[in-house]
Design an enzyme around this catalytic site. Structure first.
Site, mmCIF file in Angstrom:
data_model
loop_
_atom_site.group_PDB
_atom_site.id
_atom_site.type_symbol
_atom_site.label_atom_id
_atom_site.label_comp_id
_atom_site.label_asym_id
_atom_site.label_seq_id
_atom_site.Cartn_x
_atom_site.Cartn_y
_atom_site.Cartn_z
ATOM 1 N N ARG A 35 0.847 -1.198 0.000
ATOM 2 C CA ARG A 35 0.000 0.000 0.000
ATOM 3 C C ARG A 35 0.879 1.242 0.000
ATOM 4 O O ARG A 35 1.831 1.342 0.772
ATOM 5 C CB ARG A 35 -0.934 0.000 1.208
ATOM 6 C CG ARG A 35 -1.921 -1.173 1.167
ATOM 7 C CD ARG A 35 -2.918 -1.165 2.289
ATOM 8 N NE ARG A 35 -3.720 -2.386 2.244
ATOM 9 C CZ ARG A 35 -4.623 -2.722 3.165
ATOM 10 N NH1 ARG A 35 -4.835 -1.941 4.200
ATOM 11 N NH2 ARG A 35 -5.301 -3.854 3.050
ATOM 12 N N ARG A 78 1.754 1.503 10.196
ATOM 13 C CA ARG A 78 1.300 1.894 8.855
ATOM 14 C C ARG A 78 2.517 1.864 7.926
ATOM 15 O O ARG A 78 3.336 2.791 7.928
ATOM 16 C CB ARG A 78 0.683 3.289 8.900
ATOM 17 C CG ARG A 78 -0.147 3.636 7.662
ATOM 18 C CD ARG A 78 -0.618 5.079 7.726
ATOM 19 N NE ARG A 78 -1.512 5.324 8.838
ATOM 20 C CZ ARG A 78 -2.837 5.206 8.798
ATOM 21 N NH1 ARG A 78 -3.415 4.803 7.677
ATOM 22 N NH2 ARG A 78 -3.575 5.468 9.859
ATOM 23 N N GLU A 94 -6.944 -0.631 14.813
ATOM 24 C CA GLU A 94 -7.495 -1.737 14.029
ATOM 25 C C GLU A 94 -6.476 -2.859 13.815
ATOM 26 O O GLU A 94 -5.351 -2.623 13.398
ATOM 27 C CB GLU A 94 -7.951 -1.218 12.669
ATOM 28 C CG GLU A 94 -8.490 -2.311 11.741
ATOM 29 C CD GLU A 94 -8.551 -1.877 10.288
ATOM 30 O OE1 GLU A 94 -8.385 -2.750 9.427
ATOM 31 O OE2 GLU A 94 -8.741 -0.669 10.028
ATOM 32 N N SER A 128 -10.428 -6.483 10.011
ATOM 33 C CA SER A 128 -11.708 -5.994 9.501
ATOM 34 C C SER A 128 -12.341 -7.131 8.720
ATOM 35 O O SER A 128 -11.645 -7.976 8.153
ATOM 36 C CB SER A 128 -11.533 -4.764 8.617
ATOM 37 O OG SER A 128 -10.838 -5.092 7.438
ATOM 38 N N ARG A 140 0.738 -6.208 11.579
ATOM 39 C CA ARG A 140 0.413 -5.211 12.602
ATOM 40 C C ARG A 140 0.096 -5.846 13.957
ATOM 41 O O ARG A 140 0.200 -5.187 14.999
ATOM 42 C CB ARG A 140 -0.764 -4.348 12.132
ATOM 43 C CG ARG A 140 -1.052 -3.191 13.059
ATOM 44 C CD ARG A 140 -2.280 -2.399 12.660
ATOM 45 N NE ARG A 140 -2.041 -1.544 11.520
ATOM 46 C CZ ARG A 140 -2.892 -0.600 11.122
ATOM 47 N NH1 ARG A 140 -4.030 -0.408 11.777
ATOM 48 N NH2 ARG A 140 -2.621 0.161 10.065
#
Length: 426
Positions: free
Chosen positions: A258, A273, A345, A348, A390
């Site tokens: 990403r 991130r 988070e 998800s 993460r």
């Protein structure tokens, strides 16, 4: 991709969905008008084609001036047919273009509004109390010889890193534990490609023309995936599935990429991130009727994994305006990060209903009560995170000790060669 016929029959339902997303509800009327124009143009083209076929039958037996007149008429009619076909194609393309930017219809009753309007569904576990100043995951990772951001930046640039020693072991242990759980639940393990064609990326719901988060290999017109969901959503493109024995469930493992184009200045420290990470992703093909029940199961499997790493977490119902275009509903599990005094988070899970399957033309075989085939219809897809890089953040910070050592959660110990504590190497 939404069902245009369903939208035309239920426009207020889609307007309400757009309002909840804080998106442009005028798109509903634009699609309805464009679809009406498309159907009218197609009817005109078909009428002219029918007239052309009738005329062609008259030309054969005709003679003399009559034949010449018919040939002249046929020439003019052919030009009209060609123009009508071009007009129908253009209007069909407009409907497709509008449909490609229209997000999925949300599940009724989810929170409206933007990122901050989520609803907390449950909170699980007690927040840790330390009799010392807790270290953040990067400091702990460096003490353990587990994370090397400095050399990651030297080799690849900012937001890259090396996981080494117990850091590499810990991530692989998480993946193995997650995969074992997935297999026990009936998932098929699968390692997916990380480069996909533009039609695969678009079909999953990502806009390759306007999504700044996607890495593109321009020379080959291929795209690096941000999740194995992309490859798995395209796995059965243009195929028909037999779901009579239940859902098709994959546990997809891949490296993910990403660009984090919109996160300048956010989470620049550590591995929260980053540009590259690894992820174990659940992906399901099922019937539209079973999609909501499968969504609840996906959430339960995620919570089962979180219980195994023994961290406090909460489950949120994501607000409509914070959903991606493919999701009709999304649950996030957010783990407590002590040094940030916040939940972040970790997982998800999204119910994408028929949105992705319609874009990829993935259909479900239908059967009558006597077992005879009864046509096809669009299937439904769902996805959910089972483990990712993460997670190391939550494990290190919640299980740390005063001397910088970190306790290994009991369920992870068999996958860590029996290690119970990670000791600093400095």
């Amino acid at each position: 991709m939404i069902d245009v016929k369903h939208l035309a029959e239920n426009p207020e339902l889609y307007r309400a969905s757009q309002r909840a997303r804080e998106a442009d509800e005028s798109l509903v009327d634009q699609i309805i008008a464009a679809d009406a124009d498309r159907r009218a143009a197609l009817q005109t083209f078909e009428n002219l084609r029918a007239e052309q076929k009738v005329l062609s039958k008259k030309i054969g037996p005709a003679k003399g001036e009559e034949k010449q007149a018919l040939l002249d008429q046929a020439k003019e009619l052919a030009a009209n047919v060609k123009a009508a076909e071009a007009d129908a194609d253009a209007k069909n393309q407009l409907v497709e273009d509008l449909n490609n930017v229209f997000p999925n219809l949300i599940v009724e009753g989810i929170p409206s509004g933007g990122e901050e309007n989520f609803e907390v569904l449950k909170t699980v576990g007690e927040l840790p109390e330390f009799d010392f100043e807790p270290r953040d995951h990067l400091e702990l990772g460096e003490m353990l010889g587990a994370i090397d951001m400095e050399r990651g930046a030297k080799v690849s640039g900012s937001r890259f890193y090396f996981l080494q020693g117990v850091g590499a072991q810990l991530e692989m242990a998480l993946t193995q534990m997650g995969m074992a759980q997935a297999v026990e639940a009936g998932f098929t393990p699968i390692i997916t490609p990380t480069l996909v064609r533009p039609e695969t990326m678009n079909g999953t719901g990502f806009n390759v023309e306007h999504d700044d988060e996607i890495y593109r290999i321009e020379k080959d017109d291929l795209y690096l995936v941000g999740t194995s969901e992309v490859a798995l959503a395209g796995y059965y493109a243009d195929e028909i599935l037999d779901l009579s024995d239940g859902p098709v469930r994959f546990a997809g493992y891949s490296t993910c990429y990403r660009r984090e184009a919109g996160s300048a200045g956010k989470d620049t420290r550590g591995i929260i991130r980053v540009h590259q990470f690894n992820k174990l992703e659940m992906f399901i093909y099922t019937t539209p009727e079973e999609a909501e029940a499968e969504h609840e199961r996906l959430l339960a499997w995620e919570e089962e994994m979180l219980a195994k790493i023994e961290v406090p977490y909460r489950v949120i119902d994501t607000a409509a305006g914070d959903l991606g275009p493919s999701a009709a509903r999304k649950f996030d599990c957010e783990a407590w990060v002590p040094t940030q005094d916040a939940y972040r988070e970790l997982t998800s899970t999204s119910n994408c209903t028929t949105f992705q399957a319609r874009r990829h033309n993935v259909r479900q075989r239908m059967f009558n009560d006597d077992g005879a085939k009864a046509g096809t219809r669009i299937a439904a897809t769902l996805n959910g995170t089972l483990a990712t890089t993460r997670w190391l953040v939550a494990i290190l910070e919640n299980h740390q000790n005063k001397d910088g050592s970190v306790n290994v959660p009991t369920a992870l110990q068999p996958y860590m060669g029996g290690k119970t504590v990670l000791e600093p190497i400095a």
